[in-house]
Design a protein around this motif. Sequence first.
Motif, PDB file in Angstrom:
ATOM      1  N   TYR A 134      -0.829 -26.268 -29.501  1.00  0.00           N
ATOM      2  CA  TYR A 134      -0.950 -27.672 -29.121  1.00  0.00           C
ATOM      3  C   TYR A 134      -0.100 -28.600 -29.991  1.00  0.00           C
ATOM      4  O   TYR A 134       0.506 -29.550 -29.504  1.00  0.00           O
ATOM      5  CB  TYR A 134      -2.452 -27.967 -29.193  1.00  0.00           C
ATOM      6  CG  TYR A 134      -2.939 -29.332 -29.532  1.00  0.00           C
ATOM      7  CD1 TYR A 134      -2.940 -30.327 -28.566  1.00  0.00           C
ATOM      8  CD2 TYR A 134      -3.471 -29.606 -30.787  1.00  0.00           C
ATOM      9  CE1 TYR A 134      -3.454 -31.582 -28.877  1.00  0.00           C
ATOM     10  CE2 TYR A 134      -3.986 -30.853 -31.091  1.00  0.00           C
ATOM     11  CZ  TYR A 134      -3.967 -31.843 -30.140  1.00  0.00           C
ATOM     12  OH  TYR A 134      -4.472 -33.070 -30.436  1.00  0.00           O
ATOM     13  N   CYS A 136       2.777 -28.257 -31.145  1.00  0.00           N
ATOM     14  CA  CYS A 136       4.181 -28.344 -30.713  1.00  0.00           C
ATOM     15  C   CYS A 136       4.316 -28.523 -29.207  1.00  0.00           C
ATOM     16  O   CYS A 136       5.175 -29.270 -28.742  1.00  0.00           O
ATOM     17  CB  CYS A 136       4.941 -27.085 -31.130  1.00  0.00           C
ATOM     18  SG  CYS A 136       5.269 -27.053 -32.902  1.00  0.00           S
ATOM     19  N   PRO A 139      -0.830 -31.512 -25.767  1.00  0.00           N
ATOM     20  CA  PRO A 139      -2.220 -31.317 -25.357  1.00  0.00           C
ATOM     21  C   PRO A 139      -2.359 -30.646 -23.991  1.00  0.00           C
ATOM     22  O   PRO A 139      -3.308 -29.916 -23.750  1.00  0.00           O
ATOM     23  CB  PRO A 139      -2.796 -32.735 -25.324  1.00  0.00           C
ATOM     24  CG  PRO A 139      -1.671 -33.674 -25.563  1.00  0.00           C
ATOM     25  CD  PRO A 139      -0.517 -32.902 -26.104  1.00  0.00           C
ATOM     26  N   GLU A 142       2.611 -29.486 -21.873  1.00  0.00           N
ATOM     27  CA  GLU A 142       3.696 -30.080 -21.101  1.00  0.00           C
ATOM     28  C   GLU A 142       5.038 -30.043 -21.819  1.00  0.00           C
ATOM     29  O   GLU A 142       6.074 -30.316 -21.222  1.00  0.00           O
ATOM     30  CB  GLU A 142       3.334 -31.530 -20.740  1.00  0.00           C
ATOM     31  CG  GLU A 142       3.228 -32.499 -21.938  1.00  0.00           C
ATOM     32  CD  GLU A 142       1.834 -32.549 -22.576  1.00  0.00           C
ATOM     33  OE1 GLU A 142       1.286 -31.473 -22.893  1.00  0.00           O
ATOM     34  OE2 GLU A 142       1.308 -33.653 -22.785  1.00  0.00           O
ATOM     35  N   VAL A 144       7.916 -31.065 -24.952  1.00  0.00           N
ATOM     36  CA  VAL A 144       8.560 -32.325 -25.314  1.00  0.00           C
ATOM     37  C   VAL A 144       9.955 -31.978 -25.829  1.00  0.00           C
ATOM     38  O   VAL A 144      10.133 -30.939 -26.463  1.00  0.00           O
ATOM     39  CB  VAL A 144       7.728 -33.065 -26.396  1.00  0.00           C
ATOM     40  CG1 VAL A 144       7.620 -32.259 -27.689  1.00  0.00           C
ATOM     41  CG2 VAL A 144       8.296 -34.442 -26.716  1.00  0.00           C
ATOM     42  N   ILE A 147      11.208 -28.432 -26.653  1.00  0.00           N
ATOM     43  CA  ILE A 147      10.044 -27.547 -26.742  1.00  0.00           C
ATOM     44  C   ILE A 147       9.491 -27.410 -25.322  1.00  0.00           C
ATOM     45  O   ILE A 147       9.167 -28.401 -24.677  1.00  0.00           O
ATOM     46  CB  ILE A 147       8.980 -28.125 -27.699  1.00  0.00           C
ATOM     47  CG1 ILE A 147       9.610 -28.332 -29.096  1.00  0.00           C
ATOM     48  CG2 ILE A 147       7.750 -27.222 -27.768  1.00  0.00           C
ATOM     49  CD1 ILE A 147       8.687 -28.965 -30.118  1.00  0.00           C
TER      50      ILE A 147
END
Lengths: 200, 199
Positions: A134, A136, A139, A142, A144, A147
């Motif tokens: 979580y 990296c 939550p 999804e 970012v 990543i």
Amino acid sequence: MKRIGLTILVLAFAGWTAPSSAWEDGPAQVRNCTWCHGMAGQGYTVAPRLAGQRPDYLESQIKSFREHTRDNPFSKQYMWSAVAAVGPLEARDLAVYFASIAPKPASDGDRQLAARGRTIYLEGIPEANVASCYACHGPNAEGVRDIPRLGGLAFPYLKMRLEQWSQGYHSGTGTPMPTVARSLGPAEIDALASYLSFVR
Amino acid sequence: MAAACAVAVRAEEPGVAARHGVEAKLEYCKTCHGLSGQGYRGYFPMPRLAGQQPQYFENQLRAFIERRRSNPIMANVAHVLSPAMISALAAHFKALDPKPFGSAPHGSSELGKRIYEDGIPEANVPACSACHGADGKGQNEIPRLAGQLYDYTVGQLEGWSKVRGQGSAVDTSAIMAPTSHNLTKSQVEAVAAYVARLQ
């Protein structure tokens, strides 16, 4: 292996007979990718879903295949040649195109293991030095920047990727995943891959 | 898996932090905090730990464990660490000296430098250098700010009272609370960019 070759061929035909509007919107190269990755980039057999993936991540992996840094057997067999002629600008266009398609979750994991997988995803296993995913991947898995989104990827693909880092294969240079994956046993990998396959 | 558990268990024996227990734990900390402790940008910014003052480092781990500093990720990480392990990790990170992560936006940090060195007297903001040191290296319970990730510093200063000093016990976080309140958003950004570049 033969089986996979055949399904890809069948898919290529399916693509021809039922052209999707996605083709017309995207860059010309898209066709060379959707033969394996499915018409709307939702993934097919061993070719992972590209739809909804982070564009920076897609770009980084296309580069990684082109430079032969990502080096597992499927990378070599399929992706090294698929992107050999894809330059940086085209890679960007393809990445933006696939990222813009709404992803569908594969939901093909073991439902009974999903709760355990979710706990490991959020909390890690501190006593066993398993890092929380979580921190990296976000939550809702999804992703970012570069990543990747993990939510809804197919169970066999996730499992294979999580096994490969400990087997000595790479996907980039200096990334944290080889260390993360080294701490995972087969039961943790099955639980994580199951949970993630259901995440929307 | 079994091996990893055995290592972790041995490391938690009272009074000893076996060398390989410490090493396995360090590798784990570094997956998130960067291979040389320089910090990393995940979904959340992971602060630089390299060169951090051991006393501050230990204080924060205790604050995570006691939930005086709220962060779900570090609360889980910290609650399994023995005091001996915490001291060993603090000493290791203190000795690291990588270059700053380099996450600050481009542009001038002139305003940031001024705030850092002189404070903003009319807004009741003291000079940061008075406590954090002219070089930003901190001392004892006052943290090093030099080379810290820009996003991390901005996040801490903007959310100070929602995250630090939780519960009824008063702790060292109270020292920074007024200063964090008295800085405007653009002043926070300026000073965060300035310290991010300090070696």
